[in-house]
Enzyme design. Structure first.
Site, PDB file in Angstrom:
ATOM      1  N   VAL A   1     -20.595   1.175  -4.327  1.00  0.00           N
ATOM      2  CA  VAL A   1     -20.832  -0.259  -4.136  1.00  0.00           C
ATOM      3  C   VAL A   1     -22.257  -0.502  -3.652  1.00  0.00           C
ATOM      4  O   VAL A   1     -22.964  -1.376  -4.168  1.00  0.00           O
ATOM      5  CB  VAL A   1     -19.819  -0.861  -3.124  1.00  0.00           C
ATOM      6  CG1 VAL A   1     -20.098  -2.340  -2.920  1.00  0.00           C
ATOM      7  CG2 VAL A   1     -18.392  -0.662  -3.600  1.00  0.00           C
TER       8      VAL A   1
ATOM      9  N   LYS B   1       0.858  -1.175   0.000  1.00  0.00           N
ATOM     10  CA  LYS B   1       0.000   0.000   0.000  1.00  0.00           C
ATOM     11  C   LYS B   1       0.898   1.230   0.000  1.00  0.00           C
ATOM     12  O   LYS B   1       2.033   1.185   0.497  1.00  0.00           O
ATOM     13  CB  LYS B   1      -0.858   0.021   1.273  1.00  0.00           C
ATOM     14  CG  LYS B   1      -2.091   0.870   1.158  1.00  0.00           C
ATOM     15  CD  LYS B   1      -3.225   0.099   0.513  1.00  0.00           C
ATOM     16  CE  LYS B   1      -4.476   0.930   0.390  1.00  0.00           C
ATOM     17  NZ  LYS B   1      -5.603   0.172  -0.118  1.00  0.00           N
TER      18      LYS B   1
HETATM   19  P1  NAD Z   1     -18.565   5.529  -1.544  1.00  0.00           P
HETATM   20  O1  NAD Z   1     -17.821   6.664  -0.924  1.00  0.00           O
HETATM   21  O2  NAD Z   1     -18.986   5.617  -2.956  1.00  0.00           O
HETATM   22  O3  NAD Z   1     -19.874   5.210  -0.676  1.00  0.00           O
HETATM   23  C1  NAD Z   1     -19.902   5.224   0.708  1.00  0.00           C
HETATM   24  C2  NAD Z   1     -21.280   5.718   1.114  1.00  0.00           C
HETATM   25  O4  NAD Z   1     -21.409   5.613   2.530  1.00  0.00           O
HETATM   26  C3  NAD Z   1     -21.515   7.199   0.749  1.00  0.00           C
HETATM   27  O5  NAD Z   1     -22.724   7.321   0.024  1.00  0.00           O
HETATM   28  C4  NAD Z   1     -21.585   7.882   2.112  1.00  0.00           C
HETATM   29  O6  NAD Z   1     -22.452   9.002   2.122  1.00  0.00           O
HETATM   30  C5  NAD Z   1     -22.096   6.766   2.986  1.00  0.00           C
HETATM   31  N1  NAD Z   1     -21.845   6.955   4.409  1.00  0.00           N
HETATM   32  C6  NAD Z   1     -20.787   7.523   5.016  1.00  0.00           C
HETATM   33  N2  NAD Z   1     -20.967   7.541   6.332  1.00  0.00           N
HETATM   34  C7  NAD Z   1     -22.151   6.947   6.582  1.00  0.00           C
HETATM   35  C8  NAD Z   1     -22.889   6.667   7.756  1.00  0.00           C
HETATM   36  N3  NAD Z   1     -22.444   7.000   8.965  1.00  0.00           N
HETATM   37  N4  NAD Z   1     -24.084   6.049   7.635  1.00  0.00           N
HETATM   38  C9  NAD Z   1     -24.574   5.729   6.423  1.00  0.00           C
HETATM   39  N5  NAD Z   1     -23.921   5.975   5.273  1.00  0.00           N
HETATM   40  C10 NAD Z   1     -22.728   6.583   5.348  1.00  0.00           C
HETATM   41  O7  NAD Z   1     -17.635   4.248  -1.291  1.00  0.00           O
HETATM   42  P2  NAD Z   1     -17.744   2.851  -2.022  1.00  0.00           P
HETATM   43  O8  NAD Z   1     -16.746   2.802  -3.111  1.00  0.00           O
HETATM   44  O9  NAD Z   1     -19.159   2.527  -2.296  1.00  0.00           O
HETATM   45  O10 NAD Z   1     -17.199   1.880  -0.870  1.00  0.00           O
HETATM   46  C11 NAD Z   1     -18.012   1.522   0.218  1.00  0.00           C
HETATM   47  C12 NAD Z   1     -17.208   0.689   1.211  1.00  0.00           C
HETATM   48  O11 NAD Z   1     -16.711  -0.485   0.573  1.00  0.00           O
HETATM   49  C13 NAD Z   1     -15.982   1.387   1.796  1.00  0.00           C
HETATM   50  O12 NAD Z   1     -15.772   0.942   3.100  1.00  0.00           O
HETATM   51  C14 NAD Z   1     -14.851   0.897   0.907  1.00  0.00           C
HETATM   52  O13 NAD Z   1     -13.612   0.960   1.574  1.00  0.00           O
HETATM   53  C15 NAD Z   1     -15.290  -0.527   0.679  1.00  0.00           C
HETATM   54  N6  NAD Z   1     -14.734  -1.116  -0.542  1.00  0.00           N
HETATM   55  C16 NAD Z   1     -14.998  -0.543  -1.743  1.00  0.00           C
HETATM   56  C17 NAD Z   1     -14.471  -1.110  -2.897  1.00  0.00           C
HETATM   57  C18 NAD Z   1     -14.771  -0.522  -4.251  1.00  0.00           C
HETATM   58  O14 NAD Z   1     -14.520  -1.191  -5.261  1.00  0.00           O
HETATM   59  N7  NAD Z   1     -15.301   0.685  -4.340  1.00  0.00           N
HETATM   60  C19 NAD Z   1     -13.674  -2.267  -2.813  1.00  0.00           C
HETATM   61  C20 NAD Z   1     -13.446  -2.860  -1.565  1.00  0.00           C
HETATM   62  C21 NAD Z   1     -13.980  -2.262  -0.435  1.00  0.00           C
END
Ligand code: NAD
Length: 359
Positions: free
Chosen positions: A184, A80
């Site tokens: 996601v 990382k």
């Molecule tokens: P994103 O930023 O697009 O979505 C996250 C969502 O969570 C946002 O809409 C945000 O408003 C919401 N959020 C934040 N705080 C919150 C709370 N307290 N209560 C309710 N909702 C809340 O991120 P993403 O890409 O969709 O990723 C989501 C999660 O999955 C993260 O933890 C990320 O690390 C993990 N992840 C994502 C990927 C990927 O391919 N994008 C891969 C592996 C893991």
């Protein structure tokens, strides 16, 4: 902080501090383990409160990538990078190209990609200096946004959990509470809705909530109320550390399975879930779809979407494997997930040793 002591204890291979006076770049690259192949892990850009916090983040996340990549069956190690800075103010072509030169200097031991605070355009700048970058925006044959594949893999993993608990993969009429409706979360809600699940959803972003309510007939609840929803499956897709002493007593579900990283605040919370009879799908197993997808770009001939989908589908079997190890060793699933990764690395280390001896 005794850095070498920490590196030795947790078997880290390399920690590199990068400083480019011209662009102001301050970055840390951490290569945890290359037993399975070149180490892959995204570059995070974050306004860290201290250098120590940045180093610790790089160390912790790099080790996490080793486990995620190994358990996903990928022939890559874990690493990382973090760039210290404000992703809204401090980005420049010069900064990312300087970073790209450091990546290039590692001679292929490290392959970077996007992460929190970085995007495909930043990767394009890095690509001007090195080939050791994946998830590009402008290059033909790149894998693109990983989120739909992460959602797809998570969906498959949820089905494996459903099979273990109810004896069927079907999620039709299951009540599922989804926390976080971003990249996601939205894609996952679509898959769940298409299959006939009943959705309770929340997000701190009102627009995201309205979209899912409208598109998938979901019921919206307030962010704090998602833990109290009486449901079959709780699917965290927003933040880490949401499974903790405060939330566990409120949870009313049989399965926790979602895409968010680092869902357990502490490992002991995984022990509590096991005692409560809640099946927890370890986050790095179920959310590996994105990294599996990006890795496909690195294979000979470049990215192949059908092949990537087939590989992401193995998350179903992987979740089942973890559940089987948990039953075999009588341990919680988070420990079983670590065992799955560690066993693979141990075997491959042995194979390498034997091969080198024979040479
Ligand atoms: P994103 O930023 O697009 O979505 C996250 C969502 O969570 C946002 O809409 C945000 O408003 C919401 N959020 C934040 N705080 C919150 C709370 N307290 N209560 C309710 N909702 C809340 O991120 P993403 O890409 O969709 O990723 C989501 C999660 O999955 C993260 O933890 C990320 O690390 C993990 N992840 C994502 C990927 C990927 O391919 N994008 C891969 C592996 C893991």
């Amino acid at each position: 902080m005794e850095i070498f002591e920490y590196l030795v204890k947790n078997e880290y291979e390399q920690l590199l501090m990068c400083h480019d006076p011209a662009s102001g770049l301050k970055a840390i690259i951490c290569v945890h383990d290359t037993t399975l192949g070149p180490a892959l892990g995204g570059t995070r850009m974050w306004n860290y409160a201290s250098e120590e916090e940045a180093i610790m983040d790089a160390l912790r996340l790099a080790r996490g990538m080793t486990y995620k990549n190994a358990a996903a069956g990928l022939n890559i190690g874990g690493a990382k990078a973090v760039i210290i800075g404000d992703s809204k103010k401090d980005k420049s072509e010069a900064l990312f190209r300087a970073f790209g030169r450091y990546v290039e200097g590692l001679g292929g031991r490290y392959i970077t990609a996007e992460d929190v605070g970085t995007c495909v355009e930043d990767m394009d700048y890095i690509r001007m200096e090195t080939h050791n970058v994946a998830g590009l925006g402008s290059v033909a044959g790149s894998s693109g946004d990983p989120s739909p594949m992460t959602a797809y893999g998570t969906w498959k993993g949820i089905k494996a959990c459903a099979n273990a608990v109810w004896g069927s993969d079907s999620l039709a009429r299951k009540v599922i509470a989804v926390q976080g409706l971003g990249h996601v979360g939205y894609a996952l809600c679509k898959l769940l809705h298409d299959e006939g699940a009943t959705l309770y959803v929340t997000d701190i972003n009102e627009d995201n909530v309205m979209r899912v309510v409208k598109d998938f007939s979901a019921t919206a609840v307030k962010p704090e109320e998602i833990y109290d929803v009486n449901c079959d499956i709780f699917s965290p897709c927003a933040l880490g550390a949401i499974i903790n002493d405060t939330t566990i007593p409120r949870l009313n579900c049989c399965i926790i399975a979602g895409a968010a990283n680092n869902q357990l605040k502490e490992e002991r919370h995984g022990d509590i879930l096991e005692r409560k009879g809640i099946l927890y799908a370890p986050d790095f197993i179920i959310n590996a779809g994105g990294v599996i997808n990006v890795c496909d770009e690195l294979l000979e001939g470049g990215y192949n979407r059908e092949r990537a989908i087939r590989k992401v589908e193995t998350i179903y079997e992987n979740v089942k494997k973890v559940i089987a190890i948990a039953q075999r060793d009588n341990v919680p699933t988070y420990k079983a997930a670590n065992t799955l990764a560690e066993e693979r690395i141990r075997v491959m280390r042995q194979v390498k040793k034997t091969y080198l001896k024979a040479k």
